[in-house]
Design an enzyme around this catalytic site. Structure first.
Site, PDB file in Angstrom:
ATOM      1  N   HIS A 242       0.835  -1.212   0.000  1.00  0.00           N
ATOM      2  CA  HIS A 242       0.000   0.000   0.000  1.00  0.00           C
ATOM      3  C   HIS A 242       0.865   1.256   0.000  1.00  0.00           C
ATOM      4  O   HIS A 242       0.963   1.964   0.997  1.00  0.00           O
ATOM      5  CB  HIS A 242      -0.965  -0.025   1.197  1.00  0.00           C
ATOM      6  CG  HIS A 242      -2.048  -1.047   1.034  1.00  0.00           C
ATOM      7  ND1 HIS A 242      -2.022  -2.272   1.660  1.00  0.00           N
ATOM      8  CD2 HIS A 242      -3.167  -1.036   0.269  1.00  0.00           C
ATOM      9  CE1 HIS A 242      -3.108  -2.964   1.304  1.00  0.00           C
ATOM     10  NE2 HIS A 242      -3.811  -2.237   0.468  1.00  0.00           N
ATOM     11  N   PHE A 244       2.807   4.494  -2.814  1.00  0.00           N
ATOM     12  CA  PHE A 244       2.420   5.429  -3.879  1.00  0.00           C
ATOM     13  C   PHE A 244       2.275   4.730  -5.232  1.00  0.00           C
ATOM     14  O   PHE A 244       1.426   5.112  -6.046  1.00  0.00           O
ATOM     15  CB  PHE A 244       3.432   6.579  -3.960  1.00  0.00           C
ATOM     16  CG  PHE A 244       3.131   7.558  -5.055  1.00  0.00           C
ATOM     17  CD1 PHE A 244       1.996   8.364  -5.008  1.00  0.00           C
ATOM     18  CD2 PHE A 244       3.967   7.670  -6.170  1.00  0.00           C
ATOM     19  CE1 PHE A 244       1.699   9.264  -6.027  1.00  0.00           C
ATOM     20  CE2 PHE A 244       3.681   8.566  -7.192  1.00  0.00           C
ATOM     21  CZ  PHE A 244       2.548   9.355  -7.120  1.00  0.00           C
ATOM     22  N   ARG A 245       3.077   3.675  -5.487  1.00  0.00           N
ATOM     23  CA  ARG A 245       2.965   2.976  -6.769  1.00  0.00           C
ATOM     24  C   ARG A 245       1.591   2.297  -6.890  1.00  0.00           C
ATOM     25  O   ARG A 245       1.013   2.239  -7.973  1.00  0.00           O
ATOM     26  CB  ARG A 245       4.113   1.964  -6.950  1.00  0.00           C
ATOM     27  CG  ARG A 245       4.284   1.493  -8.403  1.00  0.00           C
ATOM     28  CD  ARG A 245       5.461   0.542  -8.575  1.00  0.00           C
ATOM     29  NE  ARG A 245       6.746   1.165  -8.272  1.00  0.00           N
ATOM     30  CZ  ARG A 245       7.426   1.941  -9.126  1.00  0.00           C
ATOM     31  NH1 ARG A 245       6.963   2.172 -10.339  1.00  0.00           N
ATOM     32  NH2 ARG A 245       8.580   2.484  -8.767  1.00  0.00           N
ATOM     33  N   HIS A 246       1.094   1.772  -5.759  1.00  0.00           N
ATOM     34  CA  HIS A 246      -0.252   1.172  -5.786  1.00  0.00           C
ATOM     35  C   HIS A 246      -1.291   2.254  -6.123  1.00  0.00           C
ATOM     36  O   HIS A 246      -2.191   2.034  -6.942  1.00  0.00           O
ATOM     37  CB  HIS A 246      -0.565   0.512  -4.441  1.00  0.00           C
ATOM     38  CG  HIS A 246      -2.011   0.131  -4.268  1.00  0.00           C
ATOM     39  ND1 HIS A 246      -2.625  -0.842  -5.033  1.00  0.00           N
ATOM     40  CD2 HIS A 246      -2.983   0.618  -3.434  1.00  0.00           C
ATOM     41  CE1 HIS A 246      -3.903  -0.943  -4.675  1.00  0.00           C
ATOM     42  NE2 HIS A 246      -4.145  -0.068  -3.712  1.00  0.00           N
TER      43      HIS A 246
HETATM   44 ZN   LIG Z   1      -5.928   0.197  -2.548  1.00  0.00          ZN
END
Ligand SMILES: [Zn+2]
Length: 502
Positions: A242, A244-246
């Site tokens: 969880h 920033f890429r997600h």
């Molecule tokens: Zn999410």
């Protein structure tokens, strides 16, 4: 009587009934007179005597002693040894007692000074110990303050305003300069999300807001858009999953959906803005431990939100804290009525990402999908909720090389949680337990029972997603089932091998 008689004294003594005259000089010492009296009465010179007059009264023996006459002589009485011994004893007793009193007095003084010294030492020690106690108390309160500060920094964004303004200045991240190739790829679920640095992902997000016409239609200040995205980036934690890429993946999938399903033809721009903004904000400040952990561990977030979607409520709260900063408020030029709609719509979508509500949300959508009405606000909201849910868990829609690393990231985050749950004596979900879960077992059930049914329901409304999204899901399911068969065969082989060795 001449001068001789004036210089001498005459005293009469009674010696056994006979009167003896004694003459001595006025200048004799009392001791000489006593010796003279002893001699006159036939006693030895050193005998201790007393002198009594005719009435029996004692007369002092000295040169000025009173005169007497021949008819009333003084009587010489020797003092016996016994009497003397008694008196000496008494005298000795008195002396001893006096000595004892003295020594006691001295001892008491000694004791007094010793007690005083000891008291002084004790007082000093009490003072020192007291100072130590004060120091310890001070340390304790310092530790408590530090703990609270750390806890609030770890678990709560709300008390820590530092992240509200971006650490970097917008000028340090260049204006989006995306190649046509990147721009074309960005609109598809096949986009390789692992190729890009944070700044490049920020540029992509910025581009999407421009490309969808949101910057123009909502009069968003382009610099504010950059600052807002920087602030978003800074408020995602570096969790295994969880992060920033997600956030970027979910938003990019939403962007792909908007194109694939021609959503701009069916939705208002306010809805498009809500879909994109909710995707960007949907996991802000995620701590890396899910709602089950928050609730079981009775964390600050669970307490604050009464166990009702604590994480999703927190993501929303952080999102709107960021918008409350004028520097980051991309809605500054939006009229109040539209802002109200955006605010409510974004909250609804972020709250819909709580997987605990999956069945409820999907069932509600299933009831609408066969007679779906794009003019019905309730229908549109239900669809938007399903759309953000699809994007949130869409990794398996992506090509295998892009999707598979995310499974490792998710398992790493799960194992972090289950290890902590074990250490804290909290219940552990089997799908998070490193002893029980493998990549194929983790994915097969999720793809078969969560992803495919949801995407197939959405497919009723948008048949075009079958080829681009549902088909990859089926392929992924098949691939993981094959992997599981290999795993099972390997386990059986190991089992038989172990039996043979026995
Ligand atoms: Zn999410």
């Amino acid at each position: 009587m001449g001068s001789a008689s004036s210089a001498s004294r005459v005293i009469f003594l009674d010696v056994d009934g006979r009167t003896q005259k004694v003459v001595f000089s006025r200048f004799c010492s009392p001791c000489d007179i006593k010796e003279l009296f002893c001699t006159a009465t036939g006693l030895s010179r050193n005998t201790t005597i007393s002198l009594l007059d005719s009435t029996g009264a004692m007369v002092s023996i000295d040169p000025t002693m009173p005169n007497n006459s021949e008819s009333s002589p003084y009587k010489v009485v020797p003092i016996t040894g016994g009497q003397l011994a008694d008196k000496e004893e008494v005298f000795q007793n008195v002396l001893t007692q006096v000595a004892e009193q003295f020594s006691r007095a001295f001892k008491i003084n000694e004791l007094k000074s010793e007690v005083t010294n000891r008291l002084a030492m004790l007082e000093k020690r009490v003072e020192l110990e007291g100072m130590k106690v004060v120091e310890i108390e001070k340390c304790r309160s310092d530790i408590k303050k530090l703990r609270e500060e750390m806890a609030s920094r770890n678990s709560s964004f709300l008390e820590d305003n530092k992240k509200l303004t971006p650490h970097r200045d917008v000028s340090s991240y260049p204006k989006y300069m995306l190649s046509q190739q990147t721009i074309d790829a960005l609109r598809k679920p096949t986009f390789d999300v692992w190729l890009w640095e944070s700044n490049e992902m920020l540029s992509c997000l910025e581009y999407m807001y421009h490309d969808l016409g949101l910057v123009k239609d909502f009069n968003i200040n382009p610099i504010t858009l950059k600052r807002w995205l920087l602030c978003i980036h800074d408020n995602y934690r570096s969790n295994p999953f969880h992060n920033f890429r997600h956030c970027f993946c979910v938003t990019q999938m939403m962007y792909s959906m908007i194109y694939l399903c021609n959503l701009q033809e069916k939705f208002t721009q306010v809805d498009i803005l809500i879909l994109m903004t909710a995707a960007v904000c949907h996991d802000l400040d995620h701590p890396g431990y899910n709602n089950t952990y928050q609730i079981n561990a009775r964390t600050e977030l669970a307490v604050r939100y009464n166990d009702i979607s604590p994480l999703e409520n927190h993501h929303c709260a952080v999102a709107f804290q960021i918008f409350s900063q004028p520097d980051c408020n991309i809605f500054a030029n939006v009229d109040p009525e539209a802002f109200k709609q955006i605010h409510q719509g974004t909250i609804t979508l972020i709250l819909a990402t709580d997987m605990a509500r999956h069945g409820e949300i999907l069932d509600s959508f299933k009831q609408k999908v066969d007679s779906f009405d794009f003019t019905n606000e309730e229908h549109v909201t239900s669809l938007k909720m399903v759309l953000i849910k699809c994007c949130d868990i869409s990794n398996e829609v992506r090509p295998m090389e892009v999707a598979e690393p995310w499974v490792d990231c998710l398992l790493e985050e799960y194992f972090m949680q289950s290890d902590r749950e074990k250490a804290e004596g909290l219940p552990v979900a089997p799908f998070m337990d490193r002893e029980k879960v493998t990549k194929p077992t983790a994915q097969i059930g999720f793809i078969k029972f969560v992803l495919i049914p949801m995407f197939e329901t959405l497919m009723k409304l948008f048949p075009q997603i079958e080829e681009v999204m549902v088909q990859p899901l089926r392929e992924s399911r098949d691939r993981y089932e094959e992997l599981k068969q290999i795993d099972d065969a390997m386990n059986e082989f190991h089992f038989i091998g172990a039996e043979k060795e026995e």
